[in-house]
Design a protein around this motif. Structure first.
Motif, short mmCIF file in Angstrom:
data_model
loop_
_atom_site.label_atom_id
_atom_site.label_comp_id
_atom_site.label_asym_id
_atom_site.label_seq_id
_atom_site.Cartn_x
_atom_site.Cartn_y
_atom_site.Cartn_z
N ALA A 71 0.83 -1.21 0.00
CA ALA A 71 0.00 0.00 0.00
C ALA A 71 0.87 1.26 0.00
CB ALA A 71 -0.93 0.00 1.21
N ASP A 72 1.96 1.23 0.78
CA ASP A 72 2.83 2.41 0.89
C ASP A 72 3.72 2.60 -0.32
OD1 ASP A 72 1.75 2.84 3.38
OD2 ASP A 72 3.50 2.12 4.49
N THR A 73 4.09 1.52 -0.97
CA THR A 73 4.95 1.56 -2.15
C THR A 73 4.23 0.77 -3.23
OG1 THR A 73 6.86 1.51 -0.68
CG2 THR A 73 7.27 1.08 -3.02
N PRO A 74 3.31 1.41 -3.95
CA PRO A 74 2.53 0.66 -4.95
C PRO A 74 3.43 -0.08 -5.93
CG PRO A 74 1.67 2.88 -4.68
CD PRO A 74 2.98 2.82 -3.94
N LEU A 75 3.36 -1.38 -5.87
CA LEU A 75 4.11 -2.21 -6.79
C LEU A 75 3.16 -2.72 -7.87
CD1 LEU A 75 6.19 -4.29 -4.22
CD2 LEU A 75 6.95 -2.32 -5.55
N THR A 76 3.63 -2.71 -9.08
CA THR A 76 2.84 -3.20 -10.19
C THR A 76 3.61 -4.33 -10.85
OG1 THR A 76 3.81 -1.55 -11.66
CG2 THR A 76 1.75 -0.96 -10.57
N ALA A 77 2.99 -4.94 -11.84
CA ALA A 77 3.64 -6.04 -12.55
C ALA A 77 5.06 -5.63 -12.90
CB ALA A 77 2.86 -6.38 -13.81
N PRO A 78 6.00 -6.50 -12.65
CA PRO A 78 5.86 -7.94 -12.43
C PRO A 78 5.69 -8.36 -10.96
CG PRO A 78 8.16 -7.43 -12.69
CD PRO A 78 7.41 -6.12 -12.84
N PHE A 79 5.41 -7.42 -10.05
CA PHE A 79 5.21 -7.76 -8.64
C PHE A 79 3.72 -7.78 -8.33
CE2 PHE A 79 9.23 -5.52 -9.02
CZ PHE A 79 10.10 -6.48 -8.52
N THR A 80 3.27 -8.84 -7.67
CA THR A 80 1.86 -9.00 -7.34
C THR A 80 1.73 -9.49 -5.91
OG1 THR A 80 1.40 -9.60 -9.63
CG2 THR A 80 -0.29 -10.13 -8.02
N LEU A 81 0.82 -8.89 -5.16
CA LEU A 81 0.51 -9.37 -3.82
C LEU A 81 -0.48 -10.52 -3.95
CD1 LEU A 81 0.72 -9.09 -0.74
CD2 LEU A 81 -1.13 -7.42 -0.88
N CYS A 82 -0.10 -11.67 -3.43
CA CYS A 82 -0.98 -12.85 -3.49
C CYS A 82 -2.25 -12.57 -2.69
CB CYS A 82 -0.24 -14.05 -2.90
SG CYS A 82 -1.14 -15.59 -3.04
N PRO A 83 -3.41 -12.92 -3.23
CA PRO A 83 -4.63 -12.73 -2.46
C PRO A 83 -4.59 -13.60 -1.20
CG PRO A 83 -5.11 -13.74 -4.59
CD PRO A 83 -3.65 -13.50 -4.54
N SER A 84 -5.29 -13.13 -0.18
CA SER A 84 -5.34 -13.84 1.09
C SER A 84 -6.74 -13.71 1.66
CB SER A 84 -4.32 -13.22 2.06
OG SER A 84 -4.36 -13.86 3.31
N THR A 85 -7.18 -14.74 2.35
CA THR A 85 -8.50 -14.70 2.97
C THR A 85 -8.53 -15.57 4.21
OG1 THR A 85 -10.88 -14.95 2.57
CG2 THR A 85 -9.45 -16.64 1.63
#
Length: 124
Positions: A71-85
Motif C-alpha cells: 500500500a505504501d509503495t505501490p508495486l505493479t507487474a511484475p510484482f503482485t501481492l498474493c490474495p489472502s483470505t
C-alpha cells in the motif's frame, strides 16, 4: 520476501513457460524468453523488512506488514501481492480456478511464527 515466480499465457498460469525461461539463463536466448514469457513474482509473505528479521512474528502480523508495504509503495507487474483470505467460502471458490492454471492453495496458521505452508491441490 517469500513468493513464487509465475508466467501467464492466454489468461492462465503456465509452469512449463517458466521452466523454459529458467532453462535459458544467459545471452540472447534468455532475453528472448523474458520478452516472450515475462515472469511475475507473486509475493505471499515477508520474512525480512528494512534489515529486521520478521520470522518471530505471527503470520497475521507479517501479512499486515506485507500489505502495508504494497500500500505504501505501490508495486505493479511484475510484482503482485498474493490474495489472502480467512473466509472458507472464498477459499473454496479459489479451488475452482484450475482453468486459470491454479494448482493449489497454501495455508498458513495466523498465529504461526514460522514460514511453513501447507499446500492443497486445486482440484478435487
Amino acid at each position: 520476501m517469500n513468493g513464487e515466480l509465475v508466467v501467464w499465457e492466454g489468461g492462465r498460469l503456465v509452469f512449463a513457460r517458466l521452466q523454459q525461461c529458467l532453462a535459458r539463463r544467459r545471452g540472447a536466448g534468455a532475453a528472448a524468453a523474458a520478452r516472450t514469457w515475462p515472469a511475475h513474482l507473486v509475493v505471499f509473505d515477508v520474512v525480512r523488512l528494512a534489515g529486521a528479521d520478521l520470522t518471530p512474528w505471527h503470520y497475521a502480523r507479517r501479512r499486515a506488514a506485507l500489505e502495508t508495504l504494497f500500500a505504501d509503495t505501490p508495486l505493479t507487474a511484475p510484482f503482485t501481492l498474493c490474495p489472502s483470505t480467512t473466509d472458507s467460502a472464498t477459499a473454496r471458490d479459489w479451488l475452482t480456478w484450475t482453468s486459470g492454471g491454479l494448482e493449489e492453495l497454501c495455508f498458513k496458521p495466523l498465529r504461526a511464527r514460522n514460514t511453513m505452508m501447507l499446500g492443497v491441490p486445486g482440484w478435487s
